[in-house]
Design an enzyme around this catalytic site. Structure first.
Site, PDB file in Angstrom:
ATOM      1  N   ASP A  19      -0.861   6.087   4.224  1.00  0.00           N
ATOM      2  CA  ASP A  19      -1.218   5.978   2.814  1.00  0.00           C
ATOM      3  C   ASP A  19      -0.012   5.328   2.110  1.00  0.00           C
ATOM      4  OD1 ASP A  19      -2.436   6.630   0.228  1.00  0.00           O
ATOM      5  OD2 ASP A  19      -0.897   8.186   0.087  1.00  0.00           O
TER       6      ASP A  19
HETATM    7  C1  LAC Z   1      -3.019   5.167  -2.165  1.00  0.00           C
HETATM    8  C2  LAC Z   1      -2.806   6.214  -3.206  1.00  0.00           C
HETATM    9  C3  LAC Z   1      -3.953   6.465  -4.054  1.00  0.00           C
HETATM   10  O1  LAC Z   1      -4.131   5.036  -1.636  1.00  0.00           O
HETATM   11  O2  LAC Z   1      -2.274   7.350  -2.654  1.00  0.00           O
HETATM   12  O3  LAC Z   1      -2.055   4.460  -1.863  1.00  0.00           O
END
Ligand code: LAC
Length: 237
Positions: A19
């Site tokens: 992420d």
């Molecule tokens: C991402 C955030 C929303 O997807 O955490 O990078």
């Protein structure tokens, strides 16, 4: 968190997917800059804008009215300013938005990605941010060479944690077996989403929260790290 997966599962991993915001990139510089424009309000501004940014993304995913993450981020900045009774000045909105493009990585990120570079596992990013936002923040942080593939959910017109957003990431990475991806996030909602979707999941818990949400235990992560450098130790089984 107990390791629920076997060594055999770990050995099959083809790619690690990170992420972005809050996991690789530290959002605190948004608060610091906000504090320069609106003294004493930076932390509150970041708090309101971050929760609204997620709420808008999820609301639009549920009702099927997609808007890209750049627009959603600017909308949430305007909301946060109004919420705190601060003047909504276009220049300030643009300036705060531009911080999302030049965030610093968390201090463990560069070493952790360098370590993974020496293993024969692909390193990628899957973010709710637009491709343009991702390309800029990754380049600014000097991580372009370390993260081979940077994928935005925008092609799916749904935001994480909708399963279609994770599926879009795997499709783009050409990974056909969910269990061959190790997904890493610092956001518990994202951990739950990725786990429910069916990937192996690691939660980076830098602030050492005492426990993962008890109410979401059915989606608990396979691994918990205090620092991303621990991923390499896990994979060197
Ligand atoms: C991402 C955030 C929303 O997807 O955490 O990078």
């Amino acid at each position: 968190v107990e390791a629920m997966s076997t060594e055999a599962e770990l050995q099959k991993i083809e790619a690690i997917i990170f992420d972005a915001y809050g996991t690789l990139f530290d959002l605190n510089s948004v608060a610091e800059d906000a504090d320069k424009i609106y003294p004493g309000k930076g932390r509150d501004l970041l708090h309101h804008l971050r929760s609204k940014q997620l709420e808008y993304a999820w609301l639009r995913t549920i009702i099927g009215k997609y808007k890209d993450f750049e627009s959603i981020t600017k909308d949430s900045i305007r909301f946060a300013l109004k919420k705190l009774d601060l003047p909504v000045i276009d220049d300030a909105v643009d300036r705060l938005y531009s911080r999302f493009l030049d965030l610093n990585p968390h201090s463990d990120v560069e070493n952790a990605l360098n370590d993974l570079d020496s293993l024969s596992i692909r390193v990628s990013i899957l973010s709710n941010g637009t491709q343009e936002m991702m390309d800029k923040v990754v380049e600014h942080a000097g991580l372009s060479l370390l993260a081979e593939e940077v994928v935005s959910v925008e092609g799916s017109h749904r935001f994480k944690p909708h399963p279609a957003a994770y599926q879009h990431g795997l499709d783009r990475l050409e990974i056909y077996d969910r269990k061959r991806a190790l997904y890493i996030s610092g956001n518990t909602w994202d951990v739950a989403g990725a786990k429910s979707f069916g990937m192996l999941v690691g939660w980076v818990n830098r602030t050492r929260q005492p426990f993962f949400d008890q109410e979401l235990l059915e989606f608990r992560p396979d691994y918990e790290f205090e620092d991303l450098r621990q991923i390499k130790q896990l994979l060197r089984v």
